[in-house]
Design a protein around this motif. Structure first.
Motif, PDB file in Angstrom:
ATOM      1  N   PHE A   1      13.353   6.191   5.661  1.00 27.00           N
ATOM      2  CA  PHE A   1      13.759   4.973   6.376  1.00 27.00           C
ATOM      3  C   PHE A   1      12.897   3.751   5.871  1.00 27.00           C
ATOM      4  N   GLU A   2      11.787   4.036   5.477  1.00 23.29           N
ATOM      5  CA  GLU A   2      10.613   3.063   5.256  1.00 23.29           C
ATOM      6  C   GLU A   2      10.688   2.607   3.782  1.00 23.29           C
ATOM      7  N   ASN A   3      11.803   3.245   3.017  1.00 25.46           N
ATOM      8  CA  ASN A   3      11.808   2.765   1.649  1.00 25.46           C
ATOM      9  C   ASN A   3      12.896   1.616   1.515  1.00 25.46           C
ATOM     10  N   ARG A   4      12.762   0.576   0.720  1.00 21.33           N
ATOM     11  CA  ARG A   4      13.605  -0.482   0.619  1.00 21.33           C
ATOM     12  C   ARG A   4      13.891  -0.602  -0.965  1.00 21.33           C
ATOM     13  N   ARG A   5      15.376  -0.695  -1.333  1.00 21.24           N
ATOM     14  CA  ARG A   5      15.690  -0.825  -2.378  1.00 21.24           C
ATOM     15  C   ARG A   5      16.356  -2.214  -2.785  1.00 21.24           C
ATOM     16  N   THR A   6      15.957  -2.655  -3.988  1.00 21.36           N
ATOM     17  CA  THR A   6      16.615  -3.937  -4.296  1.00 21.36           C
ATOM     18  C   THR A   6      17.273  -3.873  -5.672  1.00 21.36           C
ATOM     19  N   GLY A   7      18.255  -4.735  -5.923  1.00 29.11           N
ATOM     20  CA  GLY A   7      19.066  -4.525  -7.159  1.00 29.11           C
ATOM     21  C   GLY A   7      19.396  -5.999  -7.493  1.00 29.11           C
ATOM     22  N   LYS A   8      19.851  -6.069  -9.155  1.00 26.88           N
ATOM     23  CA  LYS A   8      20.293  -7.419  -9.442  1.00 26.88           C
ATOM     24  C   LYS A   8      21.466  -6.939 -10.369  1.00 26.88           C
ATOM     25  N   ARG A   9      22.594  -7.603 -10.239  1.00 29.39           N
ATOM     26  CA  ARG A   9      23.727  -7.538 -11.100  1.00 29.39           C
ATOM     27  C   ARG A   9      24.049  -8.786 -11.656  1.00 29.39           C
ATOM     28  N   LYS A  10      24.410  -8.925 -12.950  1.00 28.79           N
ATOM     29  CA  LYS A  10      24.734  -9.833 -13.953  1.00 28.79           C
ATOM     30  C   LYS A  10      26.346  -9.581 -14.416  1.00 28.79           C
ATOM     31  N   TRP A  11      26.777 -10.790 -14.777  1.00 28.45           N
ATOM     32  CA  TRP A  11      28.146 -10.790 -15.496  1.00 28.45           C
ATOM     33  C   TRP A  11      27.728 -10.707 -17.068  1.00 28.45           C
ATOM     34  N   LEU A  12      28.042  -9.639 -17.998  1.00 26.25           N
ATOM     35  CA  LEU A  12      27.587  -9.563 -19.117  1.00 26.25           C
ATOM     36  C   LEU A  12      28.786  -9.182 -20.035  1.00 26.25           C
ATOM     37  N   THR A  13      28.554  -9.493 -21.295  1.00 24.23           N
ATOM     38  CA  THR A  13      29.761  -9.308 -22.256  1.00 24.23           C
ATOM     39  C   THR A  13      29.245  -7.640 -22.851  1.00 24.23           C
ATOM     40  N   ARG A  14      30.194  -7.299 -23.723  1.00 25.62           N
ATOM     41  CA  ARG A  14      29.690  -5.799 -24.258  1.00 25.62           C
ATOM     42  C   ARG A  14      28.619  -5.942 -25.252  1.00 25.62           C
ATOM     43  N   GLN A  15      28.528  -7.009 -26.059  1.00 25.79           N
ATOM     44  CA  GLN A  15      27.412  -7.149 -26.886  1.00 25.79           C
ATOM     45  C   GLN A  15      26.136  -7.288 -26.085  1.00 25.79           C
ATOM     46  N   GLN A  16      26.272  -8.316 -25.121  1.00 23.86           N
ATOM     47  CA  GLN A  16      24.925  -8.160 -23.962  1.00 23.86           C
ATOM     48  C   GLN A  16      24.630  -6.957 -23.124  1.00 23.86           C
ATOM     49  N   MET A  17      25.552  -6.119 -23.111  1.00 25.91           N
ATOM     50  CA  MET A  17      25.171  -4.927 -22.327  1.00 25.91           C
ATOM     51  C   MET A  17      24.364  -3.845 -22.958  1.00 25.91           C
ATOM     52  N   LEU A  18      24.348  -3.966 -24.498  1.00 28.93           N
ATOM     53  CA  LEU A  18      23.475  -2.996 -25.313  1.00 28.93           C
ATOM     54  C   LEU A  18      22.106  -2.952 -25.045  1.00 28.93           C
ATOM     55  N   PRO A  19      21.475  -4.024 -25.151  1.00 25.32           N
ATOM     56  CA  PRO A  19      19.952  -3.991 -24.827  1.00 25.32           C
ATOM     57  C   PRO A  19      19.851  -3.246 -23.410  1.00 25.32           C
ATOM     58  N   PHE A  20      20.418  -3.316 -22.441  1.00 28.28           N
ATOM     59  CA  PHE A  20      20.294  -2.583 -21.204  1.00 28.28           C
ATOM     60  C   PHE A  20      20.538  -1.378 -21.307  1.00 28.28           C
ATOM     61  N   PHE A  21      21.207  -0.796 -22.295  1.00 24.89           N
ATOM     62  CA  PHE A  21      21.439   0.693 -22.346  1.00 24.89           C
ATOM     63  C   PHE A  21      20.990   1.393 -23.665  1.00 24.89           C
ATOM     64  N   ASP A  22      19.812   0.919 -24.006  1.00 26.45           N
ATOM     65  CA  ASP A  22      19.089   1.390 -25.088  1.00 26.45           C
ATOM     66  C   ASP A  22      19.826   1.148 -26.367  1.00 26.45           C
ATOM     67  N   ASN A  23      20.787   0.134 -26.476  1.00 27.05           N
ATOM     68  CA  ASN A  23      21.540   0.102 -27.713  1.00 27.05           C
ATOM     69  C   ASN A  23      22.329   1.304 -28.047  1.00 27.05           C
ATOM     70  N   ASP A  24      22.941   1.937 -27.062  1.00 26.29           N
ATOM     71  CA  ASP A  24      23.743   3.085 -27.486  1.00 26.29           C
ATOM     72  C   ASP A  24      25.289   2.732 -27.012  1.00 26.29           C
ATOM     73  N   PRO A  25      25.936   2.366 -28.013  1.00 24.78           N
ATOM     74  CA  PRO A  25      27.419   1.886 -27.772  1.00 24.78           C
ATOM     75  C   PRO A  25      28.512   2.910 -27.077  1.00 24.78           C
ATOM     76  N   ALA A  26      27.898   4.186 -26.917  1.00 26.98           N
ATOM     77  CA  ALA A  26      28.843   5.079 -26.125  1.00 26.98           C
ATOM     78  C   ALA A  26      28.718   5.004 -24.986  1.00 26.98           C
ATOM     79  N   VAL A  27      27.472   4.739 -24.420  1.00 23.63           N
ATOM     80  CA  VAL A  27      27.112   4.407 -22.909  1.00 23.63           C
ATOM     81  C   VAL A  27      27.750   3.338 -22.482  1.00 23.63           C
ATOM     82  N   VAL A  28      27.811   2.358 -23.212  1.00 25.83           N
ATOM     83  CA  VAL A  28      28.366   0.770 -22.998  1.00 25.83           C
ATOM     84  C   VAL A  28      30.001   1.204 -22.883  1.00 25.83           C
TER      85      VAL A  28
END
Length: 513
Positions: free
Chosen positions: A59-86
């Protein structure tokens, strides 16, 4: 011993975290057994158990996250440039109605490009404060009836300070009576403390009794119970293994069948022009998969054994000429099997994305299920099309294939079959040399749901108004329609006719009058 464990889960002194875990793993034998063993290994005190310490630490752990609106091309850097994962992330959002509605949108500046709501940052921060000891001390002091450190409130939480308002004697008397009633029922603060103290004393007495060794009878019962649980677990596992084996074998067979169909399919890739990714960009080349009518008919007539009677084909062309159809003379000798092309667009997602498809069918071949008489030739996303620049290369390959079937024919089992397109249905606005005489009316909408429905409704109302189902002066129109419906159901039972027709009403009949 099990009853002791069971009562501890319902005790007021048991931490809420432990109760939540027990309720969560109520039907899981393995997790329940872990809770059971941890309870007795900690001396029957949940506060000292390993599970409670681990739960309170988390219960002492705290998680934070951030979400963004991205196109398919912009998503690639966040997933190691793997088109299959995107593509997998996008496919999951499109396949789930809730995610498709909330996490997919057109780009505000360029609606032809889609944006997806993606988690781009995720971190967990753990503090080093340990509240286990504080909670344990506070719980024991509350059970022992310790004094309130503040000393500024009475037992019902009412402040006695100088700033508090003075109540009238009648109001104080009514409050006192309510307080006494609550304490008698055990709902007031005094009653709750008294119940907690009683439960704590009973728990101490039970712990004192159970400090000795387990009797041989209880040990034998525990062994029998464990053996029974192991047997049940073994039987369940065997049943699950059998089901898994059966499902696996079926999946293997289905995969082999699908793979064979894909290997046998003659797919042709046609290069055409489609829209670029940006609105101002130039058209780009793209290859679209298409099944040509000649390859499709070779599979239908050669491997599946589809056949159409030659006499039925002759009557078809003769009827077209008698009705004065401009295309009635397409077949020299009335031996060409008529074919039909159907094209249209439809939405396939919750955000309004559309797909354009072209199908092929044989008007004289009517299988038992209608979905077996139409076959897809090609499909593409509508937003990519550039009108004739995109569609015409695909149409050209279909026309070339149909010309071969019309002039040279198709060799099947030692005989030559010829085909001709006699019907073009759907939204073929871009089709070159399209003629209105090729259009065909839909019998379902024009007859079953149109002319026939109006004729039946008006005839029924006319008979009812003429007094066929009862006297018009003494019986209302609604009652006459009920009598007509009963006569209709008797007719259906007598002639063994199935009908889903609901009750005749004035409102439904008046719509068709």
């Amino acid at each position: 011993m099990y009853m002791k464990y069971w009562r501890s889960l319902r005790s007021r002194s048991t931490p809420k975290q432990v109760k939540d875990l027990a309720s969560r793993f109520k039907w899981c034998a393995e997790q329940s057994q872990m809770l059971y063993e941890d309870f007795f290994s900690s001396g029957c005190d949940w506060k000292k158990s390993t599970i409670y310490r681990s739960v309170t630490n988390t219960f002492e752990n705290r998680r934070t996250g951030k979400r963004k609106w991205l196109t398919r091309q912009q998503m690639l850097p966040f997933f190691d440039n793997d088109p299959a994962v995107v593509d997998a992330v996008i496919l999951r959002k499109k396949s789930d109605p809730e995610l498709c509605k909330n996490e997919i949108r057109p780009h505000p500046e360029n609606p032809s490009v889609m944006q997806y709501l993606v988690l781009v940052e995720d971190e967990e921060e753990a503090t080093e404060r340990d509240r286990i000891l504080d909670k344990f001390i506070m719980s024991t002091s509350s059970r022992g009836g310790g004094d309130d450190p503040s000393g500024s409130e009475d037992e019902d939480g009412e402040s006695d300070g100088e700033g508090s308002t003075r109540d009238s004697p009648e109001k104080k008397k009514s409050k006192k009576e309510k307080k006494e009633k609550k304490n008698k029922k055990g709902k007031g603060k005094k009653g709750q403390k008294a119940n907690q103290n009683k439960n704590w004393v009973c728990m101490l007495k039970l712990l004192a009794k159970k400090k000795g060794e387990v009797s041989p009878e209880e040990a034998e019962k525990e062994k029998a119970k464990e053996a029974y649980k192991e047997e049940i677990k073994k039987v369940k596992q065997e049943a699950i293994d059998k089901e898994i084996d059966a499902l696996t074998s079926n999946l293997v067979k289905l995969r082999a069948t699908l793979q064979k169909a894909l290997d046998d399919a003659d797919i042709v890739w046609v290069e055409t022009k489609v829209k670029g990714k940006l609105r101002e960009s130039e058209p780009v080349s793209k290859e679209i998969p298409i099944i040509l009518p000649k390859d499709l008919l070779r599979y239908l007539f050669g491997e599946l054994g589809v056949s159409i009677d030659a006499e039925e084909v002759r009557r078809y062309w003769q009827h077209a000429r008698e009705c004065g159809c401009p295309w009635g003379n397409l077949s020299d000798g009335d031996h060409h099997i008529p074919c039909a092309l159907y094209g249209d667009s439809a939405k396939y997602s919750y955000i309004g994305e559309k797909i354009t498809c072209v199908f092929f069918s044989l008007p004289l071949w009517n299988p038992r299920a209608a979905r077996y008489r139409i076959w897809l030739l090609f499909a593409l996303e509508t937003y990519q099309t550039l009108g004739g620049l995109t569609i015409n290369p695909l149409y050209r390959r279909i026309v070339e294939s149909m010309w071969e079937l019309y002039s040279d024919g198709l060799e099947v089992n030692g005989r030559t079959l010829h085909f001709a397109v006699s019907e073009i249905k759907g939204a073929f606005i871009l089709l070159p040399k399209f003629h209105y005489s090729m259009m065909r009316h839909c019998s379902m909408h024009n007859i079953n749901l149109g002319i026939a429905a109006v004729a039946n409704g008006s005839s029924l109302l006319l008979l009812a108004l003429l007094g066929y189902f009862g006297d018009c002066d003494n019986v209302s129109l609604a009652d006459r329609l009920v009598i007509a419906y009963k006569d209709f159901k008797v007719f259906c039972r007598t002639n063994r006719v199935f009908s889903s027709q609901p009750l005749f009403t004035v409102k439904s009949a008046a719509k068709l009058y």
